[in-house]
Enzyme design. Structure first.
Site, short mmCIF file in Angstrom:
data_model
loop_
_atom_site.label_atom_id
_atom_site.label_comp_id
_atom_site.label_asym_id
_atom_site.label_seq_id
_atom_site.Cartn_x
_atom_site.Cartn_y
_atom_site.Cartn_z
N ASP A 57 -2.85 2.44 2.12
CA ASP A 57 -1.50 1.88 2.05
C ASP A 57 -0.56 3.05 1.71
O ASP A 57 -1.02 4.13 1.32
CB ASP A 57 -1.48 0.81 0.95
CG ASP A 57 -0.11 0.21 0.75
OD1 ASP A 57 0.57 -0.03 1.76
OD2 ASP A 57 0.29 0.02 -0.41
N ASP B 47 -3.03 -0.75 -3.50
CA ASP B 47 -2.71 -1.08 -4.89
C ASP B 47 -1.97 -2.40 -5.05
O ASP B 47 -1.67 -2.80 -6.17
CB ASP B 47 -1.85 0.04 -5.50
CG ASP B 47 -0.41 0.03 -4.97
OD1 ASP B 47 -0.22 -0.38 -3.80
OD2 ASP B 47 0.49 0.41 -5.73
N ASP C 253 -2.66 -5.95 -0.23
CA ASP C 253 -3.83 -5.18 0.20
C ASP C 253 -5.15 -5.91 -0.10
O ASP C 253 -6.20 -5.50 0.38
CB ASP C 253 -3.87 -3.82 -0.52
CG ASP C 253 -2.66 -2.96 -0.19
OD1 ASP C 253 -2.25 -2.96 0.99
OD2 ASP C 253 -2.12 -2.32 -1.11
#
Length: 790
Positions: A480, A679, A683
Site C-alpha cells: 500500500d 496498514d 488492506d
C-alpha cells in the site's frame, strides 16, 4: 485505530470488601477507593453512600464508575490486613501446554498425554522461579548417582576384586539398584504406562520397556537363578544387568535436566519483554497533585508524568514537554526518537533526556507491549508445516522400534553365539533406548520458539510458525502507499473550490465530515481546518467507503469526499477540476473531491512524505529478487509519480479493497508466492488472502489482526530482516530433522548388533542411553544458535 475508550478500565477493575469503605468508628485509617484501590481519607472531595455506608474515591471518574454499578466493585472480598485482592481475583488462571503438541492445553501442570513431556505455562512470568520438574529431576539424579557409580563399578570389576561371592554380589547390586529404578526412575515408568494407556507410544514407552526389561530380568536371575539354563551361568551366577538399568535411568535424568535447562532459555525473549514494563506510574490528579501508583491502577485518559531516565508506563500521547525516547527495546530502532505534544509514545520505552506529560490511551493487555508478548507466545506454540512430516513419522516410529527390538531379541536368541538369549536381551534393550524419538519431536518446535523470540526483540512479530516457513518463498510483494511507503502523517497542501464557492467553506465541510474517519488523510484535513479556526459541525450517518472515500450528513446536507470512483458512485462528474487534480497528483499529492447534495464543490490536496527508509528497503528487496507491486486508493497519476520515484515494478491506482483482493488472487493464480504489506482497514482482506500478510505496527488493529507478520516500527526494511530470519530458521529446522533422522538411521542398526559379524562390536545399553540423552540436547543447542542469528 481502536477507540481508546474501548479499552478503558477493562484490565484493572479492583474489587474490595464493602466493610472497608464505611466510616467505621469514625476512623479514616485503611480506607481505599473501591474502584482503583488507592488509599483515601474521609476528607476526600468525592464520596457517596450505598446501602447506608459511606464510600470515598480518589477522583470523580472513580465515583461515577462506582455509582453506575456498585456491586461490581463490592462483590469480591479482600484481605482485611493487606487490602490487596485475593490471589484468585488478582491473577488470571495459567494455561499449560506441550512444547511439541500445542493443541494439548489444561489449567494445571502435568504431562502431555501424547509425548509425555512436561507441560509449560503458555505465557511465562518473571516470578515463576526455576522449573519444578528440573528441581525434582536434579534431586533424584544427585541422590542416586553414588548408587549408580557403585553398581557400575561392581559390575565392571567386582569379579576381579573378589570381595564377595558372585551370587552375593548380585543381591548387593539388586539392593543398590532398587531405589534408582523404582524411585529415581519412577516418573519415566509412569509416563511409559500413560503412553500405553493413551495409545500414544513415545520415547517413554521405549525407556520404560528397555529399563523395565533389563531390571526385571536381573531381579529374576538374582532371586531364582535355577530358572535359567546352564548357558546363562557365568562366574558362579546368572549374568545380571542391574548396571544397565541404573545407568540408563541416571543418564536419562541427566538428559532431561539438560533439556529442561535449554528449553527454559527459549522463553528468555518473552521474559525479557515482560521485564521491560515499569511497575508504577506517576499520576497527576485533577488538582495537579502527583503520586506514584501501581501500573494496574492507571486508567485510560489519566495524565502521567515521565521524568528523564524513566520508562514510559503505558501507551499514550504526549500532552506536554519534549524528549528523545529510546524505542529500541520494542522496535529495534537504535536511534532515540524526539517526541513532542501530539506524538504517540509506547509503554516500556525509555525517556532519555526530557520531562514529558502523557495522556494514557491503552492500558493493561491493550498496550503494544502486552500485545507483542501475547503474539510471541502464540507464535511459539504454533506448528510449522514441516512439523507435520516429523509427526507422521514419529507416529509409526515407536511401534517400528518395538518390532525391531523383538526381531533383535529372537534373531540373537535363535541364531547368535552363546549366551544367545543374553545377547538378544542386551541388544534389544539397546535398540529400545537409542531409538528415542524425542530429538525428532523437538527438531522444529525449538527452532520456532527461539526464532519468534529473537524476532520480537528485532521489531518483527510472527503470528505463527507457518509465516516463518513461508516468508522465504515469497517472490512478489504488494505494498500500500499511505503509511507503508509513506510516513502516514500527511500534511494538508491546498484546497481548490468551484467558482463562486469559498475555499474555507469547502475545507470546513470536508473537515466536518472527516471527523468520523480515522484515516491519516482525514486527520490532516481536520487539523488544517482547526488551525484556521473554522467551526466544524458534527457528522451524522457517517459511512466509510473502504478506500475510496467517506459519506455522511453535515448540517442537513449530504456530503461525499473521496476519489473519482466515489464521485462516479454518487453521480458527480469531476471533469471541471480534472486539470488541477492531475497537476497536483503529478507532484505525488493525494487528491479528494468534495460533493454536496450531488454537486461538485471542490478538491483538497494532501501530501504524504515518503519514509526515509523506503528507498533502501525497496532496493534490498529488489536485490533479493522480489517483484514490487504498489496498490493504492490514490489516483493513478499520484500512484505513478510515487512509483517512478521509488522504482516500483508495477503500479495500480484508485483500487478498492476488493481490487486489492483480486490483485492478490490474480498473482497467486499466475503461480507467484505473494506477500501483502499494508496498514489500514482497507488492506485487511488482501492481508488475509496473501500467502504472507505483513502489517505495519504503526497502522490499525484490524490490519495487524489480519496479518501473519507485524513490523512493529512500520519500516519496510523489517521485511528483509524477517526474510533473513525465515531462511535461517528453516535451515535450522532442516538441520535438526536431518540430525534426528541420521542419528536413528545409524544408531538402531548398531544397537541391534548388525556390525557384530564384521567387527565384533556391540553397543552397550549404557552408551545407547548416553547417545539418546545427548541427541535431544544437541537439537536444542543447535536451535539456540538462532538467538545470535547464526
Amino acid at each position: 485505530m481502536s477507540s481508546p475508550t474501548s479499552h478503558e478500565h477493562t484490565h484493572h477493575e479492583h474489587h474490595h470488601h464493602d466493610g472497608q469503605h464505611g466510616n467505621q468508628a469514625g476512623s479514616s485509617v485503611g480506607l481505599t477507593d473501591p474502584v482503583c484501590g488507592m488509599g483515601v481519607t474521609e476528607q476526600s472531595h468525592h464520596s457517596t453512600e450505598h446501602e447506608g455506608r459511606p464510600y470515598y474515591f480518589c477522583s470523580a471518574k472513580c465515583k461515577a464508575r462506582f455509582m453506575e454499578a456498585p456491586q461490581k466493585f463490592l462483590s469480591t472480598s479482600i484481605s482485611e490486613s493487606t487490602h490487596q485482592p485475593e490471589p484468585e481475583a488478582a491473577q488470571p488462571r495459567t494455561t499449560y501446554t506441550c512444547p511439541m503438541h500445542p493443541e494439548v492445553q489444561q489449567d494445571h501442570p502435568g504431562n502431555c498425554p501424547k509425548c509425555g513431556m512436561t507441560l509449560e505455562p503458555m505465557l511465562p512470568t518473571l516470578d515463576e522461579g526455576e522449573n519444578a520438574e528440573l528441581l525434582d529431576f536434579r534431586h533424584r539424579f544427585w541422590w542416586t548417582l553414588p548408587l549408580t557409580v557403585v553398581v557400575t563399578v561392581l559390575a565392571m570389576v567386582g569379579h576381579r576384586l573378589q570381595w564377595f561371592e558372585m551370587a552375593t554380589q548380585s543381591w548387593i547390586e539388586l539392593v543398590l539398584t532398587v531405589p534408582i529404578v523404582l524411585w529415581a526412575g519412577w516418573p519415566f515408568f509412569v509416563r511409559g504406562a500413560q503412553s500405553i494407556a493413551n495409545r500414544s507410544p513415545n520415547m517413554w514407552t521405549l525407556i520404560g520397556l528397555g529399563t523395565g526389561a533389563a531390571f526385571a530380568y536381573s531381579v529374576v536371575a538374582t532371586v531364582s537363578p535355577g530358572l535359567f539354563p546352564a548357558s546363562f551361568q557365568a562366574m558362579g551366577r546368572v549374568a545380571v544387568y542391574f548396571e544397565a538399568a541404573a545407568v540408563i535411568i541416571s543418564l536419562t535424568l541427566l538428559g532431561q535436566m539438560l533439556e529442561l535447562k535449554a528449553r527454559s532459555q527459549t522463553s528468555a525473549a518473552i521474559k525479557s519483554l515482560l521485564g521491560l514494563a515499569p511497575k508504577t506510574a506517576r499520576r497527576i490528579d485533577a488538582n495537579g497533585q502527583e503520586s506514584d501508583v501501581p501500573l494496574s491502577h492507571v486508567h485510560v485518559g489519566d495524565l502521567l508524568r515521565v521524568r528523564p531516565g524513566e520508562k514510559v508506563p503505558v501507551d499514550g500521547v504526549v500532552v506536554e514537554g519534549r524528549s528523545a525516547v529510546d524505542e529500541a527495546m520494542l522496535t529495534g530502532e537504535p536511534v532515540p526518537i524526539v517526541k513532542g505534544p501530539g506524538d504517540a509514545v509506547i509503554g516500556a520505552t525509555l525517556n532519555t533526556n526530557g520531562a514529558l506529560v502523557i495522556r494514557s490511551e491503552r492500558v493493561g493487555s491493550a498496550t503494544m507491549l502486552s500485545q507483542i508478548v501475547q503474539m510471541v507466545a502464540q507464535a511459539q506454540r504454533s506448528r510449522a508445516p514441516m512439523q507435520r512430516m516429523a509427526d507422521q513419522v514419529a507416529g509409526y516410529f515407536v511401534m517400528a522400534v518395538v518390532g525391531i527390538a523383538l526381531v533383535t531379541l529372537f534373531a540373537w536368541g535363535l541364531f547368535g553365539p552363546e549366551p544367545r538369549w543374553v545377547y538378544g536381551l542386551v541388544n534389544a534393550v539397546a535398540v529400545l533406548i537409542i531409538a528415542c524419538p524425542c530429538a525428532l519431536g523437538l527438531a522444529t518446535p525449538m527452532s520456532i520458539m527461539v526464532a519468534t523470540g529473537r524476532g520480537a526483540t528485532s521489531g518483527v512479530l510472527f503470528r505463527d510458525a507457518a509465516a516463518i516457513e513461508n516468508l522465504r518463498k515469497v517472490d512478489t510483494l504488494i505494498v500500500d502507499k499511505t503509511g507503508t511507503l509513506t510516513e502516514g502523517k500527511p500534511s494538508f497542501e491546498r484546497v481548490v473550490a468551484m467558482p463562486g464557492l469559498s475555499e474555507d467553506e469547502v475545507l470546513r465541510l470536508a473537515a466536518s465530515l472527516d471527523q468520523g474517519s480515522e484515516h491519516p488523510l482525514a486527520d490532516a484535513i481536520v487539523q488544517a481546518a482547526r488551525a484556521k479556526g473554522l467551526v466544524l459541525d458534527k457528522p451524522e450517518d457517517f459511512e466509510s467507503g473502504s478506500g475510496i472515500g467517506v459519506r455522511g450528513r453535515v448540517a442537513g446536507r449530504q456530503l461525499a469526499l473521496g476519489n473519482t470512483v466515489l464521485m462516479e458512485q454518487v453521480g458527480v462528474s469531476a471533469g471541471p477540476l480534472l486539470a488541477q487534480a492531475e497537476a497536483l497528483r503529478a507532484t505525488g499529492a493525494s487528491v479528494m473531491y468534495l460533493a454536496t447534495d450531488g454537486r461538485l464543490q471542490g478538491l483538497l490536496a494532501v501530501s504524504d512524505a515518503i519514509k526515509a527508509s523506503t528507498p533502501e528497503a525497496l532496493a534490498t528487496l529488489h536485490a533479493a529478487g522480489l517483484r514490487i507491486v504498489m496498490a493504492t486508493g490514490d489516483g493513478m497519476t499520484t500512484a505513478k509519480a510515487v512509483g517512478a520515484k521509488l522504482g516500483i515494478d508495477e503500479v495500480h491506482g484508485e483500487v478498492k479493497p476488493a481490487d486489492k483482493l483480486a490483485l492478490v488472487s490474480r498473482l497467486q493464480a499466475e503461480g507467484r508466492v505473494v506477500a501483502m504489506a499494508g496498514d489500514g482497514i482497507n488492506d485487511a482482506p488482501a492481508l488475509a488472502k496473501a500467502d504472507v500478510g505483513i502489517a505495519m505496527g504503526t497502522g490499525t488493529d484490524v490490519a495487524m489482526n489480519s496479518a501473519q507478520v507485524t513490523l512493529v516500527k512500520g519500516d519496510l526494511r523489517g521485511i528483509s530482516t524477517a526474510r533473513g530470519m525465515s531462511e535461517a530458521t528453516v535451515g535450522n529446522m532442516k538441520q535438526n530433522l536431518m540430525f534426528a533422522f541420521l542419528y536413528n538411521a545409524l544408531g538402531i542398526p548398531i544397537a541391534a548388533g548388525l556390525l557384530y559379524p564384521f567387527t565384533g562390536w556391540l553397543l552397550s545399553p549404557m552408551i545407547a542411553a548416553l547417545a539418546m540423552s545427548l541427541s535431544s540436547a544437541s537439537v536444542i543447542a543447535n536451535a539456540l544458535r538462532l538467538r545470535t542469528g547464526r
